[in-house]
Write a protein that holds these residues in place. Sequence first.
Motif, PDB file in Angstrom:
ATOM      1  N   ALA A   1       0.839  -1.203   0.000  1.00 48.33           N
ATOM      2  CA  ALA A   1       0.000   0.000   0.000  1.00 48.33           C
ATOM      3  C   ALA A   1       0.874   1.253   0.000  1.00 48.33           C
ATOM      4  O   ALA A   1       0.594   2.208  -0.728  1.00 48.33           O
ATOM      5  CB  ALA A   1      -0.935   0.002   1.197  1.00 48.33           C
ATOM      6  N   LEU A   2       1.936   1.254   0.796  1.00 48.43           N
ATOM      7  CA  LEU A   2       2.839   2.412   0.840  1.00 48.43           C
ATOM      8  C   LEU A   2       3.437   2.696  -0.534  1.00 48.43           C
ATOM      9  O   LEU A   2       3.588   3.852  -0.918  1.00 48.43           O
ATOM     10  CB  LEU A   2       3.959   2.191   1.859  1.00 48.43           C
ATOM     11  CG  LEU A   2       3.567   2.354   3.317  1.00 48.43           C
ATOM     12  CD1 LEU A   2       4.662   1.828   4.228  1.00 48.43           C
ATOM     13  CD2 LEU A   2       3.284   3.813   3.613  1.00 48.43           C
ATOM     14  N   SER A   3       3.764   1.651  -1.270  1.00 47.77           N
ATOM     15  CA  SER A   3       4.356   1.864  -2.590  1.00 47.77           C
ATOM     16  C   SER A   3       3.349   2.507  -3.551  1.00 47.77           C
ATOM     17  O   SER A   3       3.742   3.211  -4.476  1.00 47.77           O
ATOM     18  CB  SER A   3       4.913   0.565  -3.162  1.00 47.77           C
ATOM     19  OG  SER A   3       3.881  -0.332  -3.495  1.00 47.77           O
ATOM     20  N   GLN A   4       2.055   2.299  -3.306  1.00 54.20           N
ATOM     21  CA  GLN A   4       1.034   2.947  -4.143  1.00 54.20           C
ATOM     22  C   GLN A   4       0.971   4.449  -3.894  1.00 54.20           C
ATOM     23  O   GLN A   4       0.502   5.199  -4.749  1.00 54.20           O
ATOM     24  CB  GLN A   4      -0.349   2.325  -3.872  1.00 54.20           C
ATOM     25  CG  GLN A   4      -0.424   0.850  -4.186  1.00 54.20           C
ATOM     26  CD  GLN A   4      -0.032   0.531  -5.617  1.00 54.20           C
ATOM     27  OE1 GLN A   4      -0.507   1.167  -6.556  1.00 54.20           O
ATOM     28  NE2 GLN A   4       0.853  -0.435  -5.792  1.00 54.20           N
ATOM     29  N   TYR A   5       1.429   4.887  -2.720  1.00 49.54           N
ATOM     30  CA  TYR A   5       1.422   6.303  -2.353  1.00 49.54           C
ATOM     31  C   TYR A   5       2.783   6.960  -2.582  1.00 49.54           C
ATOM     32  O   TYR A   5       3.020   8.066  -2.110  1.00 49.54           O
ATOM     33  CB  TYR A   5       1.028   6.470  -0.887  1.00 49.54           C
ATOM     34  CG  TYR A   5      -0.286   5.840  -0.530  1.00 49.54           C
ATOM     35  CD1 TYR A   5      -1.431   6.096  -1.267  1.00 49.54           C
ATOM     36  CD2 TYR A   5      -0.400   4.980   0.558  1.00 49.54           C
ATOM     37  CE1 TYR A   5      -2.646   5.526  -0.943  1.00 49.54           C
ATOM     38  CE2 TYR A   5      -1.610   4.410   0.889  1.00 49.54           C
ATOM     39  CZ  TYR A   5      -2.726   4.686   0.138  1.00 49.54           C
ATOM     40  OH  TYR A   5      -3.931   4.113   0.467  1.00 49.54           O
ATOM     41  N   THR A   6       3.670   6.268  -3.291  1.00 49.23           N
ATOM     42  CA  THR A   6       5.037   6.727  -3.486  1.00 49.23           C
ATOM     43  C   THR A   6       5.346   6.902  -4.959  1.00 49.23           C
ATOM     44  O   THR A   6       4.974   6.062  -5.778  1.00 49.23           O
ATOM     45  CB  THR A   6       6.026   5.713  -2.858  1.00 49.23           C
ATOM     46  OG1 THR A   6       5.691   5.538  -1.478  1.00 49.23           O
ATOM     47  CG2 THR A   6       7.465   6.172  -2.986  1.00 49.23           C
ATOM     48  N   GLU A   7       6.052   7.980  -5.279  1.00 51.23           N
ATOM     49  CA  GLU A   7       6.528   8.216  -6.644  1.00 51.23           C
ATOM     50  C   GLU A   7       7.931   7.623  -6.751  1.00 51.23           C
ATOM     51  O   GLU A   7       8.820   7.973  -5.971  1.00 51.23           O
ATOM     52  CB  GLU A   7       6.556   9.718  -6.937  1.00 51.23           C
ATOM     53  CG  GLU A   7       7.046  10.069  -8.304  1.00 51.23           C
ATOM     54  CD  GLU A   7       6.079   9.706  -9.420  1.00 51.23           C
ATOM     55  OE1 GLU A   7       6.510   9.754 -10.580  1.00 51.23           O
ATOM     56  OE2 GLU A   7       4.903   9.374  -9.159  1.00 51.23           O
ATOM     57  N   PHE A   8       8.122   6.716  -7.706  1.00 51.04           N
ATOM     58  CA  PHE A   8       9.412   6.074  -7.894  1.00 51.04           C
ATOM     59  C   PHE A   8      10.112   6.637  -9.117  1.00 51.04           C
ATOM     60  O   PHE A   8       9.456   6.964 -10.094  1.00 51.04           O
ATOM     61  CB  PHE A   8       9.236   4.561  -8.029  1.00 51.04           C
ATOM     62  CG  PHE A   8       8.762   3.913  -6.761  1.00 51.04           C
ATOM     63  CD1 PHE A   8       9.638   3.726  -5.702  1.00 51.04           C
ATOM     64  CD2 PHE A   8       7.438   3.543  -6.610  1.00 51.04           C
ATOM     65  CE1 PHE A   8       9.200   3.144  -4.525  1.00 51.04           C
ATOM     66  CE2 PHE A   8       6.992   2.964  -5.431  1.00 51.04           C
ATOM     67  CZ  PHE A   8       7.873   2.767  -4.397  1.00 51.04           C
ATOM     68  N   PRO A   9      11.434   6.731  -9.060  1.00 51.35           N
ATOM     69  CA  PRO A   9      12.276   6.386  -7.921  1.00 51.35           C
ATOM     70  C   PRO A   9      12.119   7.418  -6.796  1.00 51.35           C
ATOM     71  O   PRO A   9      12.038   8.618  -7.040  1.00 51.35           O
ATOM     72  CB  PRO A   9      13.703   6.406  -8.475  1.00 51.35           C
ATOM     73  CG  PRO A   9      13.632   7.330  -9.646  1.00 51.35           C
ATOM     74  CD  PRO A   9      12.230   7.216 -10.199  1.00 51.35           C
ATOM     75  N   LEU A  10      12.061   6.918  -5.582  1.00 52.67           N
ATOM     76  CA  LEU A  10      11.965   7.754  -4.392  1.00 52.67           C
ATOM     77  C   LEU A  10      13.338   8.342  -4.112  1.00 52.67           C
ATOM     78  O   LEU A  10      14.343   7.626  -4.143  1.00 52.67           O
ATOM     79  CB  LEU A  10      11.502   6.911  -3.207  1.00 52.67           C
ATOM     80  CG  LEU A  10      11.416   7.605  -1.856  1.00 52.67           C
ATOM     81  CD1 LEU A  10      10.345   8.689  -1.871  1.00 52.67           C
ATOM     82  CD2 LEU A  10      11.112   6.567  -0.765  1.00 52.67           C
ATOM     83  N   VAL A  11      13.390   9.637  -3.842  1.00 57.77           N
ATOM     84  CA  VAL A  11      14.659  10.304  -3.547  1.00 57.77           C
ATOM     85  C   VAL A  11      14.863  10.262  -2.035  1.00 57.77           C
ATOM     86  O   VAL A  11      13.960  10.594  -1.267  1.00 57.77           O
ATOM     87  CB  VAL A  11      14.664  11.756  -4.062  1.00 57.77           C
ATOM     88  CG1 VAL A  11      15.971  12.447  -3.716  1.00 57.77           C
ATOM     89  CG2 VAL A  11      14.422  11.785  -5.562  1.00 57.77           C
ATOM     90  N   VAL A  12      16.069   9.844  -1.621  1.00 52.46           N
ATOM     91  CA  VAL A  12      16.365   9.655  -0.205  1.00 52.46           C
ATOM     92  C   VAL A  12      17.685  10.332   0.151  1.00 52.46           C
ATOM     93  O   VAL A  12      18.683  10.138  -0.533  1.00 52.46           O
ATOM     94  CB  VAL A  12      16.469   8.145   0.134  1.00 52.46           C
ATOM     95  CG1 VAL A  12      16.844   7.932   1.594  1.00 52.46           C
ATOM     96  CG2 VAL A  12      15.169   7.429  -0.205  1.00 52.46           C
ATOM     97  N   LYS A  13      17.656  11.092   1.227  1.00 46.00           N
ATOM     98  CA  LYS A  13      18.889  11.660   1.775  1.00 46.00           C
ATOM     99  C   LYS A  13      19.209  10.865   3.030  1.00 46.00           C
ATOM    100  O   LYS A  13      18.430  10.832   3.976  1.00 46.00           O
ATOM    101  CB  LYS A  13      18.718  13.139   2.111  1.00 46.00           C
ATOM    102  CG  LYS A  13      19.989  13.754   2.649  1.00 46.00           C
ATOM    103  CD  LYS A  13      19.880  15.239   2.817  1.00 46.00           C
ATOM    104  CE  LYS A  13      21.223  15.764   3.302  1.00 46.00           C
ATOM    105  NZ  LYS A  13      21.237  17.204   3.396  1.00 46.00           N
ATOM    106  N   LYS A  14      20.360  10.199   3.026  1.00 46.62           N
ATOM    107  CA  LYS A  14      20.701   9.313   4.134  1.00 46.62           C
ATOM    108  C   LYS A  14      21.717   9.888   5.095  1.00 46.62           C
ATOM    109  O   LYS A  14      21.995   9.287   6.125  1.00 46.62           O
ATOM    110  CB  LYS A  14      21.219   7.975   3.596  1.00 46.62           C
ATOM    111  CG  LYS A  14      20.138   7.154   2.942  1.00 46.62           C
ATOM    112  CD  LYS A  14      20.629   5.769   2.643  1.00 46.62           C
ATOM    113  CE  LYS A  14      19.499   4.912   2.114  1.00 46.62           C
ATOM    114  NZ  LYS A  14      19.908   3.528   1.908  1.00 46.62           N
ATOM    115  N   SER A  15      22.284  11.048   4.797  1.00 44.85           N
ATOM    116  CA  SER A  15      23.315  11.607   5.663  1.00 44.85           C
ATOM    117  C   SER A  15      23.108  13.095   5.844  1.00 44.85           C
ATOM    118  O   SER A  15      22.882  13.822   4.878  1.00 44.85           O
ATOM    119  CB  SER A  15      24.697  11.354   5.063  1.00 44.85           C
ATOM    120  OG  SER A  15      25.681  12.057   5.781  1.00 44.85           O
TER     121      SER A  15
END
Length: 144
Positions: free
Chosen positions: A48-62
């Motif tokens: 369900a979460l992936s249905q609410y997400t635009e891919f590719p998802l941009v992530v800042k990890k630091s």
Amino acid sequence: MKSCLLAVFMCFLLLGGKAQRASAPALKEFEAFWKRLHTAIIKKDYQALSQYTEFPLVVKKSLADTTVQTVGREEFPAFFKNYLELPVAGDFGNKYELLRARKTLNEDDIALVTDDSASVEDFEFQKVNGGWKLVYVYATAEIE
């Protein structure tokens, strides 16, 4: 002098227009979206979460640098599971517990909702093809 003042006034007008709060219908729509997203988070329903997400998802990890990574649909369940386990400062042990407590939007969240973008906790959302989508995540640990 008049032209300088006029230029400053126009800048404030433009900036004010960009920072406007969402219209009542847009806010109501985002609140309904947040409720569905929140339910999927609590259930750890990654499909369900992936249905609410635009891919590719941009992530800042630091927090230390400005680089970002992207997460595809296939990697999303493992990424989000790990994200929910990140430690946080304060009364909550991890991101999952923090988000469980965020069932409704607070005044700060509402202030960051416009007609086409919003921010809640580590998440940034945008209107994509007429619907709200998660587009950016700050996936950093908050350790005291």
